[in-house]
Structure formats: C-alpha cells, structure tokens
Design an enzyme around this catalytic site. Sequence first.
Site, mmCIF file in Angstrom:
data_model
loop_
_atom_site.group_PDB
_atom_site.id
_atom_site.type_symbol
_atom_site.label_atom_id
_atom_site.label_comp_id
_atom_site.label_asym_id
_atom_site.label_seq_id
_atom_site.Cartn_x
_atom_site.Cartn_y
_atom_site.Cartn_z
ATOM 1 N N GLU A 166 44.093 65.801 70.027
ATOM 2 C CA GLU A 166 43.618 66.827 71.156
ATOM 3 C C GLU A 166 42.013 66.734 71.313
ATOM 4 O OE1 GLU A 166 45.675 70.527 72.013
ATOM 5 O OE2 GLU A 166 47.443 69.231 72.471
ATOM 6 N N GLU A 355 53.576 65.764 71.340
ATOM 7 C CA GLU A 355 53.719 67.319 71.210
ATOM 8 C C GLU A 355 54.360 67.698 72.627
ATOM 9 O OE1 GLU A 355 50.876 70.085 70.315
ATOM 10 O OE2 GLU A 355 50.117 68.971 68.425
HETATM 11 C C1 NOJ Z 1 48.461 71.751 70.598
HETATM 12 C C2 NOJ Z 1 48.079 71.814 69.252
HETATM 13 O O1 NOJ Z 1 47.825 70.282 68.831
HETATM 14 C C3 NOJ Z 1 48.861 72.380 68.016
HETATM 15 O O2 NOJ Z 1 48.170 72.447 66.777
HETATM 16 C C4 NOJ Z 1 49.322 73.992 68.687
HETATM 17 O O3 NOJ Z 1 49.726 74.657 67.681
HETATM 18 C C5 NOJ Z 1 50.180 73.494 70.037
HETATM 19 N N1 NOJ Z 1 49.185 72.646 71.127
HETATM 20 C C6 NOJ Z 1 50.600 74.736 70.652
HETATM 21 O O4 NOJ Z 1 49.503 75.719 70.930
#
Ligand code: NOJ
Length: 444
Positions: A166, A355
């Site tokens: 991200e 994710e």
């Molecule tokens: C994106 C992130 O990559 C991760 O580290 C985070 O915990 C999750 N979203 C949930 O917010």
Amino acid sequence: MQSSHFGKDFLWGVATAAAQIEGAANAYGKGPSIWDTFSKRSGKIKKGHQPTEACDFYHRYKEDIALVKTLGFTVFRFSISWSRIFPLGDGAVNKEGVAFYHNVIDECLKLDLIPMVTLYHWDLPEALSKEGGWTAFGINAWFNDYVSFCAKEYGAKVKQWIVINEPFGFTSLGYMLGVHAPGQTGVHNFFEAALHTAIAQADGAKILRGEVKGAVIGTAFSCSEIVPYTQSAPDLLAAKRTDALMNRFFLEPVLGLGFPTANWEVLEKFAISHSTWRYQERMKFDFDFIGIQNYFPLVIRYNAFIPVVQAWEVKAKNRRAPHTAMGWEVNADSFYRIIRQFAAYPQVKNIMVTENGAYFQDHLVDGKINDQARIDYFKAYLAAMLKAKNDGVNITGYLAWTLLDNFEWAEGYQARFGIVYNDFKTQQRTIKQSGYWWQEFLSR
Ligand code: NOJ
C-alpha cells in the site's frame, strides 16, 4: 459457494505484517523502526499501545504457522522487518534476524505452505527516518541494497514476492497527514515520498527478477471504489480527483503511464517540479500480479476547505450504510466494481487480492467467538470476487486479512481483524467462528 468454484490453482492464504505481529521489537539485534518510535509519542496511538510485544509471533511462529495449515490455507503472507535485518537500515547485518526469517520460511515449507514475502510493510528503520526516510534522496539506494540482500538470502526458498504494501497508505498517512509513522505532514513531503516509493516499487521488482529464479513478483495497492455524493459538477470533480490519488497514483506509473497528473494543477506542478517524466521508464515494471487490497468504498463530496483534493468523505454511518467497527462501509458490490476497474487496464494481466477483511467487535463467550458479521462479510466479498472471476477477470488468489488480532497501527490493539482471536495478556490464540468457517469453506 465453495472454494473449488475458484479453480484448483487458486491461491488461498492469510496476510500478516511484521510490525503488527512479531513483537521482540527491541530484542535479538533488531534496530528500532519508525513504528517503535512513533508509538512512543504521546497521543499518536489509541490507548498508548505500542508494537513492542504485539502477538509475540517472534517466539510463537511455529504454533501460528501450524494454525494457518490447520485452517486449510495454502499461502502464508508475512513481511520482513527491514531493521531486523539491517538494524541501522544499511551496512551491518543482524545475523539473528536473518536466521529468524529462514526459520519462518522453513516452517512454511515443512508444512507445505507457500511463503509469500512482503519486503516493505511500513516499518522503516528509524535510523533511515532520521536521514529523511522516504523523502530522502538516498532512500532508493538503501531500499535496493535491502531488497538485493533479501533476494539473495531467501530467493532459493521464496518464490512469491510483494515489493511494497500500500504505497498510498503509508505515504499519505505517514508523510502528508501525520497520523501514521513517521508522523510528517504536508503535501511536499507526500510528493517526495511518493516519487521515491514509486521508483522503489519498480526497482525492487527488477532486482528480484534478476536475483530470483522463477520469482512471481507483485506489489500491493490499496483501492476503493469512489462514488460521487451527487452528480453535481463539483462532486464529480472531487470524486475524480480522489480516484486519481487513491486508486491510480501508484498503479499507473508501474503500468508505464506515469503519474495521473493531468488536469489537476497541484499534481501538474509536482510533475513539473520533480520532472517525473524522467522516471517514467524506471517506475515501470511488468508485474506478474497486481495485488489489490480493498476494504470499503468511499462516497465523496466537494469541500473547498480541504487542501489539495477539495474532497470530503461522507461517512457510512452518516449515510446509514452498513459498516464495520472501523466505520468502513460493507459493500461487496463495490469490491466487484473496483476489481473490474483495476482489471480494465490492458497492462494488468493478473490480479491477486492480497488483503481483505473486517474488524467487528468480538466477544469471547464461554471460550468461543461467534463473529457472524465477519463470516457474512467474507461470504459476500468472496461471492463478489467469484462474479468478477466468472466475468473473465484473471484473479489468481485471495488472502484474508488477517490471521491474528494484532497491532492495528494507530488504532492499537483494539481493532481486531483476525480470524483467530488473540488475548494480548496471555498470548493465547482462540480460533473464531470465522476461522472455522474458512476451514470448512477451504475443505470443499
Ligand atoms: C491495510 C494494511 O496493509 C494492513 O497493515 C492493515 O492492518 C489493514 N489494511 C487493515 O487496516
């Protein structure tokens, strides 16, 4: 719906990140990361939580990897903590840290799980942050040394790689809004960090391509369908700009399209002042997969008082839309549409959902956590993904966020995203009903 509907080669996994689960933050030769220092600054993290111990994965990795196997997943995604390998970011290597990731990888391989490594999941070595971190000119050389080291060290055993997690997330929250580490603010810092990150993303991938035979290389983008609040011209413009920043800004450079700066004065100025066209080739890489991470759509309204984007989010709860305990709208149809949006680029060959998941209030009752809301969330989002796949989108895998309740950045330990509950006092793991649901789903 069952997992076999996605085809037998479809990859199913769970995703995690070093700073969120490992703990042992000041031990075994690890240098501090920006999250270790940032979390000590008062008021930055809810309840003053710190990632010092997290889930103690450092000592419990065997048990946790066994859980991944028990639940029926085939992929374990984890990240390498840069400052565990290079305590000062560059130079001297911490052998104990290097050995730790060998152990993690070996444990996966022993259980026939595919290790998927994220090289950068937000925990920059503090020593490099003191030199300017992602805004510093030197960051690309430091990052490339680190990537080369990891590729040489682990490349014989690890084939699945994610270069950066991200890029928009950490550059905007950490360098523009100051709510994530290292807590810097201002659009200038954001642009500096963004340019270096976009370069690092492709540089890192090229290094992996050169070093790791048979590597499958991806990078992971956050994404959200952007919906204008009304069809008025200002709302449409605000939505378009938000989309350019949140969905296109880091993706288009890797596709060879450069930054999406057209028709937006602030971004055009950035492009000119940083001569971003010079880096167009360098920022490009033909990734084996494009990772997408989706949690919610955003409804956007024009607001002249917000600097740069002049856009404002109309929150799910104010629209009476269903939402998670994070306040994030639950909307599986928008997941379908954002997959289609990313797949619409002819250069995107292959998508992996790296994710997706949800935080809901969990209650431990008689040793059980009946998290039906999370199960419903997964069911709906998987159905949306299947629909996209059946439309012909080449989706090759899905990783649930996340295995364990963990250190959720600025939210601390309160925001529980796990399919396995963690008691942070005793470090006892309890599989939630959603974990059992996954086990059942993956068995068929
Ligand atoms: C994106 C992130 O990559 C991760 O580290 C985070 O915990 C999750 N979203 C949930 O917010």
